[in-house]
Write an enzyme that holds these catalytic residues in place. Sequence first.
Site, PDB file in Angstrom:
ATOM      1  N   ASN A 170      -7.511   3.727   9.449  1.00  0.00           N
ATOM      2  CA  ASN A 170      -7.015   2.465  10.003  1.00  0.00           C
ATOM      3  C   ASN A 170      -7.189   2.370  11.511  1.00  0.00           C
ATOM      4  OD1 ASN A 170      -4.990   4.540   9.224  1.00  0.00           O
ATOM      5  ND2 ASN A 170      -3.682   3.425  10.636  1.00  0.00           N
TER       6      ASN A 170
ATOM      7  N   CYS B  51       4.129   4.525  23.682  1.00  0.00           N
ATOM      8  CA  CYS B  51       5.216   4.869  24.609  1.00  0.00           C
ATOM      9  C   CYS B  51       6.518   4.178  24.246  1.00  0.00           C
ATOM     10  CB  CYS B  51       4.833   4.493  26.022  1.00  0.00           C
ATOM     11  SG  CYS B  51       3.457   5.467  26.581  1.00  0.00           S
TER      12      CYS B  51
ATOM     13  N   GLY C  42      -2.588  -6.200  -0.262  1.00  0.00           N
ATOM     14  CA  GLY C  42      -3.056  -7.574  -0.105  1.00  0.00           C
ATOM     15  C   GLY C  42      -3.186  -8.049   1.329  1.00  0.00           C
TER      16      GLY C  42
ATOM     17  N   GLY D  63       0.826  -1.212   0.000  1.00  0.00           N
ATOM     18  CA  GLY D  63       0.000   0.000   0.000  1.00  0.00           C
ATOM     19  C   GLY D  63       0.856   1.255   0.000  1.00  0.00           C
TER      20      GLY D  63
END
Length: 413
Positions: free
Chosen positions: A162, A336, A211, A80
């Site tokens: 996302n 963190c 994918g 991507g």
Amino acid sequence: MAPEKSEQGKKVVYMDNNATTRVDPEVLAAMLPYYSELYGNPSSMHTFGGQVGREVAAARARIAELIGARPEELIFTSCGTESDSTAILAALQANPEKRHIVTTRVEHPAVKNLCEHLDRLTGHKHRVTQLPVDREGMLDLAQYEAALSEDTAVVSVMWANNETGVIFPVEEMARMAKERGILFHTDAVQAVGKIPINLADSVIDFLSLSGHKLHAPKGIGVLYVRKGAPFAPLIIGGHQEQGRRGGTENVAGIIGLGKACELAAARMAEENGRVRQLRDKLERGLLEKIPNSMLNGHPEQRLPNTTNVSFEYVEGEAILLHLDQFGICASSGSACTSGSLEPSHVLRAMGVPFTAAHGSVRLSLSVYNTEEEVDLVLARLPEVIAKLREMSPFWKASHRGEVGGANCPCACS
Ligand code: PLP
């Protein structure tokens, strides 16, 4: 199918499907011959390579069908991130006189960091507008319209986020860009396979997919380039992909992605039915059982598989480590371990209060998850939060009304 097992042999409850997904057994089975007997190069002139070339073409057609594209509009990439970079750089190259990029504050680093890098690299000659989002993670279209200018070369806005799963109205945004002659790219890495996409009905110029987010392997991505849209390759080399992306094709990956797209099309109803119901049960249960918890993201305009919930006064990473002991895989918007105490840029852009942004957990499901797994998380997560809160000076201070005040444990005042 055998359940996933952790290093300790414990059954894994995998709810981190926005990070990556399990390769479907049917996908793997479709791929395996291309690592053994069918090892020809699809560009070869001989029959042995030619048969592989035909299977690559068939896979391309299957992928195109899932997103309503023409096969020749797809370019195979490695991931991507490569698709995002290729699209944005191609759009800028097509409009060298234009210097403005419009994007959002909540993009994946694949887009966000590229835009910021271009801005720095060109000595701020490439002006980048990062559109803000509201408390539910949504964009204001009037603000978007106002940001578009004669100097705008490209808009890059993700189809679905996302971290929160929030869906943006990219088709409408693409139309608004098109009316002004501006190219439009969407990072649809999280959307493809989870919600219906039909590019035939849209004016989107570029779309990225990957994918490993839809049960195909890692290392294969696609860039859709609308027929007639200007294009310049990022990787220059051989004549593969009609000269649009050099490098011998990842044949097995392409075959796997073709199969995964076929499966995704067949499972779309289940994803939006059973998976959504499981996600809703999980989300409702967590919000009901755990005090001082809140949903991050628009309640409806969301992917069916994703929930992002904050638990005030606890640390996201501590929650993940405790869940891990029960074999539960999730992720957090707090980072963190990266050395920064900053919560995720997405939650910050949404204005999630500091005390909640740090305690955020993303649970992302897939068709492999079961109700039994949801019930297990609903039993374990409230225990984990209660235990962590017992140890949290912030939780205790919040009950004494001290957080943010003179006696706040973080000495913020
Ligand atoms: N864009 C979004 C929205 C993503 O979620 C991801 C991966 O998490 C990417 C881009 C990058 O995809 P890849 O890992 O295939 O490079």
